[in-house]
Design a protein around this motif. Structure first.
Motif, PDB file in Angstrom:
ATOM      1  N   SER A  36      -6.835 -19.117 -18.300  1.00  0.00           N
ATOM      2  CA  SER A  36      -8.103 -19.591 -18.308  1.00  0.00           C
ATOM      3  C   SER A  36      -8.779 -18.947 -17.178  1.00  0.00           C
ATOM      4  N   SER A  38      -9.604 -20.791 -14.766  1.00  0.00           N
ATOM      5  CA  SER A  38      -9.403 -21.502 -13.652  1.00  0.00           C
ATOM      6  C   SER A  38      -7.861 -20.951 -12.877  1.00  0.00           C
ATOM      7  N   ILE A  44     -11.041 -21.100  -4.137  1.00  0.00           N
ATOM      8  CA  ILE A  44     -11.786 -21.722  -2.817  1.00  0.00           C
ATOM      9  C   ILE A  44     -12.660 -22.777  -2.645  1.00  0.00           C
ATOM     10  N   ILE A 164      -8.544 -25.883 -31.085  1.00  0.00           N
ATOM     11  CA  ILE A 164      -9.463 -26.603 -32.076  1.00  0.00           C
ATOM     12  C   ILE A 164     -10.071 -25.654 -32.709  1.00  0.00           C
ATOM     13  N   GLY A 311     -19.356 -22.649 -13.313  1.00  0.00           N
ATOM     14  CA  GLY A 311     -20.128 -21.448 -12.607  1.00  0.00           C
ATOM     15  C   GLY A 311     -19.101 -21.093 -11.612  1.00  0.00           C
ATOM     16  N   VAL A 315     -13.875 -25.561  -8.861  1.00  0.00           N
ATOM     17  CA  VAL A 315     -12.684 -26.218  -8.163  1.00  0.00           C
ATOM     18  C   VAL A 315     -13.422 -27.197  -7.212  1.00  0.00           C
TER      19      VAL A 315
HETATM   20  C1  LIG Z   1     -12.971 -14.082 -10.658  1.00  0.00           C
HETATM   21  C2  LIG Z   1     -13.377 -15.346 -10.676  1.00  0.00           C
HETATM   22  C3  LIG Z   1     -13.011 -16.094  -9.200  1.00  0.00           C
HETATM   23  C4  LIG Z   1     -13.215 -17.373  -9.117  1.00  0.00           C
HETATM   24  N1  LIG Z   1     -13.244 -18.151  -7.963  1.00  0.00           N
HETATM   25  C5  LIG Z   1     -13.557 -19.329  -7.663  1.00  0.00           C
HETATM   26  C6  LIG Z   1     -13.184 -19.939  -6.582  1.00  0.00           C
HETATM   27  O1  LIG Z   1     -12.859 -19.390  -5.554  1.00  0.00           O
HETATM   28  N2  LIG Z   1     -13.542 -21.057  -6.482  1.00  0.00           N
HETATM   29  C7  LIG Z   1     -14.069 -21.906  -7.150  1.00  0.00           C
HETATM   30  O2  LIG Z   1     -14.490 -23.019  -7.181  1.00  0.00           O
HETATM   31  N3  LIG Z   1     -14.396 -21.424  -8.590  1.00  0.00           N
HETATM   32  C8  LIG Z   1     -13.930 -20.016  -8.785  1.00  0.00           C
HETATM   33  N4  LIG Z   1     -14.155 -19.454 -10.006  1.00  0.00           N
HETATM   34  C9  LIG Z   1     -14.832 -20.120 -10.951  1.00  0.00           C
HETATM   35  C10 LIG Z   1     -13.917 -21.081 -11.729  1.00  0.00           C
HETATM   36  O3  LIG Z   1     -12.884 -20.395 -12.291  1.00  0.00           O
HETATM   37  C11 LIG Z   1     -14.504 -21.879 -12.842  1.00  0.00           C
HETATM   38  O4  LIG Z   1     -15.722 -22.679 -12.375  1.00  0.00           O
HETATM   39  C12 LIG Z   1     -13.657 -23.073 -13.471  1.00  0.00           C
HETATM   40  O5  LIG Z   1     -12.161 -22.377 -13.726  1.00  0.00           O
HETATM   41  C13 LIG Z   1     -13.959 -23.391 -14.781  1.00  0.00           C
HETATM   42  O6  LIG Z   1     -13.146 -24.251 -15.314  1.00  0.00           O
HETATM   43  P1  LIG Z   1     -13.027 -25.073 -16.596  1.00  0.00           P
HETATM   44  O7  LIG Z   1     -12.130 -25.633 -16.926  1.00  0.00           O
HETATM   45  O8  LIG Z   1     -14.587 -25.298 -17.179  1.00  0.00           O
HETATM   46  O9  LIG Z   1     -12.935 -23.573 -17.697  1.00  0.00           O
HETATM   47  P2  LIG Z   1     -11.506 -22.503 -17.989  1.00  0.00           P
HETATM   48  O10 LIG Z   1     -10.825 -22.551 -16.948  1.00  0.00           O
HETATM   49  O11 LIG Z   1     -12.088 -21.488 -18.524  1.00  0.00           O
HETATM   50  O12 LIG Z   1     -10.845 -23.560 -18.973  1.00  0.00           O
HETATM   51  C14 LIG Z   1     -11.059 -23.727 -20.350  1.00  0.00           C
HETATM   52  C15 LIG Z   1      -9.947 -24.318 -21.289  1.00  0.00           C
HETATM   53  O13 LIG Z   1     -10.542 -24.583 -22.538  1.00  0.00           O
HETATM   54  C16 LIG Z   1      -9.528 -24.115 -23.417  1.00  0.00           C
HETATM   55  N5  LIG Z   1     -10.066 -23.932 -24.935  1.00  0.00           N
HETATM   56  C17 LIG Z   1     -11.346 -23.138 -24.873  1.00  0.00           C
HETATM   57  N6  LIG Z   1     -11.668 -23.154 -26.246  1.00  0.00           N
HETATM   58  C18 LIG Z   1     -10.721 -24.038 -27.022  1.00  0.00           C
HETATM   59  C19 LIG Z   1     -10.616 -24.636 -28.148  1.00  0.00           C
HETATM   60  N7  LIG Z   1     -11.388 -24.335 -29.103  1.00  0.00           N
HETATM   61  N8  LIG Z   1      -9.527 -25.489 -28.437  1.00  0.00           N
HETATM   62  C20 LIG Z   1      -8.719 -25.708 -27.359  1.00  0.00           C
HETATM   63  N9  LIG Z   1      -8.589 -25.210 -26.222  1.00  0.00           N
HETATM   64  C21 LIG Z   1      -9.704 -24.522 -25.763  1.00  0.00           C
HETATM   65  C22 LIG Z   1      -9.025 -23.041 -22.503  1.00  0.00           C
HETATM   66  O14 LIG Z   1      -7.518 -22.059 -23.278  1.00  0.00           O
HETATM   67  C23 LIG Z   1      -8.766 -23.282 -21.344  1.00  0.00           C
HETATM   68  O15 LIG Z   1      -7.537 -24.034 -21.127  1.00  0.00           O
HETATM   69  C24 LIG Z   1     -13.847 -18.197 -10.219  1.00  0.00           C
HETATM   70  C25 LIG Z   1     -14.036 -17.584 -11.489  1.00  0.00           C
HETATM   71  C26 LIG Z   1     -13.716 -16.325 -11.588  1.00  0.00           C
HETATM   72  C27 LIG Z   1     -13.734 -15.538 -12.946  1.00  0.00           C
END
Ligand SMILES: Cc1cc2nc3c(=O)[nH]c(=O)nc-3n(C[C@H](O)[C@H](O)[C@H](O)COP(=O)(O)OP(=O)(O)OC[C@H]3O[C@@H](n4cnc5c(N)ncnc54)[C@H](O)[C@@H]3O)c2cc1C
Length: 351
Positions: A36, A38, A44, A164, A311, A315
């Motif tokens: 994902s 993450s 950072i 899901i 966004g 982290v």
């Molecule tokens: C290039 C880049 C650099 C970044 N650098 C930073 C940084 O330095 N510091 C920082 O704070 N943030 C950073 N971010 C942002 C950070 O990555 C996100 O804010 C954070 O990872 C979001 O986490 P999340 O758990 O909401 O989503 P995700 O990490 O996208 O996780 C979503 C999860 O849900 C699962 N999922 C989705 N749909 C389903 C379903 N239907 N059934 C079961 N599971 C499902 C996925 O498989 C995954 O496991 C960066 C992002 C990018 C793209």
């Protein structure tokens, strides 16, 4: 019956699982094996917006809660995941030096920015003739290592590798079922994939794709994070994370030649070291129109919740956001209106 089903195991799902684990709640996590946002994030933790010299919204609360929370998680794991690392912001002119000095004396920023500039000689193999400004309370979380280690060592028996299918969700007044799993509540932590979730796709999740390079160089310092036109982030073992692009039109996680060339061009503006590109990845950040996270209860299904919209700061923000959501669900405390999905309730009833 379980207390909760968590859908998704990025940084949001992990921090929410940690809330439930600390309170001895019975829960399971449903997530596929895919990587994902993450997994590939730089990880950072930075309480400042260095482009505009502003603190992040509620920076102090998010920063100190995150540092404490990841430190506690680290104590329970067999590996290090939290690295204190200053950020050195490259300064390109006397004007930028002056802007830094003004910012470092602002009441809201003085606790994060060092007033004295760092000499250009401090780092070899980086070109920065006007020196650096230092953010001294920043850190990096090794997100992929954290997710994998936490899964293996803390919640292995609670993980169900699956995705899901929303048509298989069955809501009753006090429970929700998916296949043979029944729980009192379901908390969706799906990142940008939430745009496919019929329960929550009324929310204005925009999405912004980010591409990054992974490089190897044995000439660069591993002690600091460098912020020039892009970030250069030490990962250990002479490997560095370099990024990222922002693309609001392409919402796929496919890498592109255009993205790669843009990153190389930006990297070479300040890098004097030899390096080798070892990987190139892309993921979509879950960004929201008003740049605030999405937390709360579904307008109709009272046992369906969301933790999303993290966004570019997921982290740093997700530990405290998870606590807010947990206390909202369990303790009937209110969510700050800035993050409560109630602010978009008219979108739901309009559909
Ligand atoms: C290039 C880049 C650099 C970044 N650098 C930073 C940084 O330095 N510091 C920082 O704070 N943030 C950073 N971010 C942002 C950070 O990555 C996100 O804010 C954070 O990872 C979001 O986490 P999340 O758990 O909401 O989503 P995700 O990490 O996208 O996780 C979503 C999860 O849900 C699962 N999922 C989705 N749909 C389903 C379903 N239907 N059934 C079961 N599971 C499902 C996925 O498989 C995954 O496991 C960066 C992002 C990018 C793209």
């Amino acid at each position: 019956m379980l207390d909760s089903i968590i859908v998704g195991f990025g940084i949001a799902g992990l921090n929410y699982a940690e809330q439930l684990r600390k309170q001895n709640k019975a829960f399971c996590v449903i997530a596929p094996k895919d990587k994902s946002a993450s997994h590939v994030a730089a990880g950072i933790i930075n309480p400042t917006v260095l482009k505009r010299y502003n603190p992040v919204w509620k920076s102090e609360e998010f920063l100190y809660h995150a540092l404490h929370s990841y430190n506690e998680i680290q104590k329970s794991l067999s590996d290090q995941i939290l690295y204190s690392k200053p950020i050195y912001r490259i300064l390109n002119s006397v004007l930028e030096q002056n802007e830094w000095s003004v910012a470092a004396s602002k009441p809201l920023l003085e606790k994060y920015l060092t007033a004295d500039l760092i000499s250009s000689e401090a780092l070899t193999h980086i070109q920065s003739p006007f020196g650096y400004g230092e953010v001294h309370c920043s850190a990096r979380i090794a997100t992929e290592k954290l997710i994998e280690t936490y899964l293996k060592e803390t919640i292995k028996e609670r993980l169900i590798i699956d995705e899901i299918d929303y048509s298989e969700l069955y809501f009753q007044e006090n429970s929700v079922s998916f296949k043979d799993i029944k729980a009192k509540k379901i908390v969706f932590c799906e990142g940008f994939h939430s745009v496919n979730n019929p329960l929550f796709n009324y929310l204005p999740l925009v999405g912004s794709k980010g591409e990054m390079l992974f490089i190897e160089s044995n000439e660069l310092s591993e002690e600091v994070i460098i912020k020039g036109p892009i970030f250069i982030v030490p990962l250990g073992k002479n490997q560095f994370w370099v990024g990222a692009t922002f693309n609001r039109t392409d919402k796929t996680s496919k890498t592109s030649e255009e993205g790669k060339n843009w990153l190389i061009k930006k990297l070479q503006q300040n890098l004097l070291a030899d390096y080798k590109i070892i990987d190139h990845k892309a993921q979509v950040r879950a960004t929201v129109v008003d740049r605030r996270p999405l937390l709360g209860r579904h307008p109709k299904h009272q046992n369906a919740y969301i933790l999303n919209g993290l966004g570019t700061r997921g982290v740093m923000m997700s530990p405290l956001l998870s606590q807010w959501l947990y206390e909202y669900i369990e303790g009937n405390s209110k969510l700050p209106p800035e993050v409560d999905i109630k602010r978009f309730e008219n979108h739901y009833f309009r559909n």
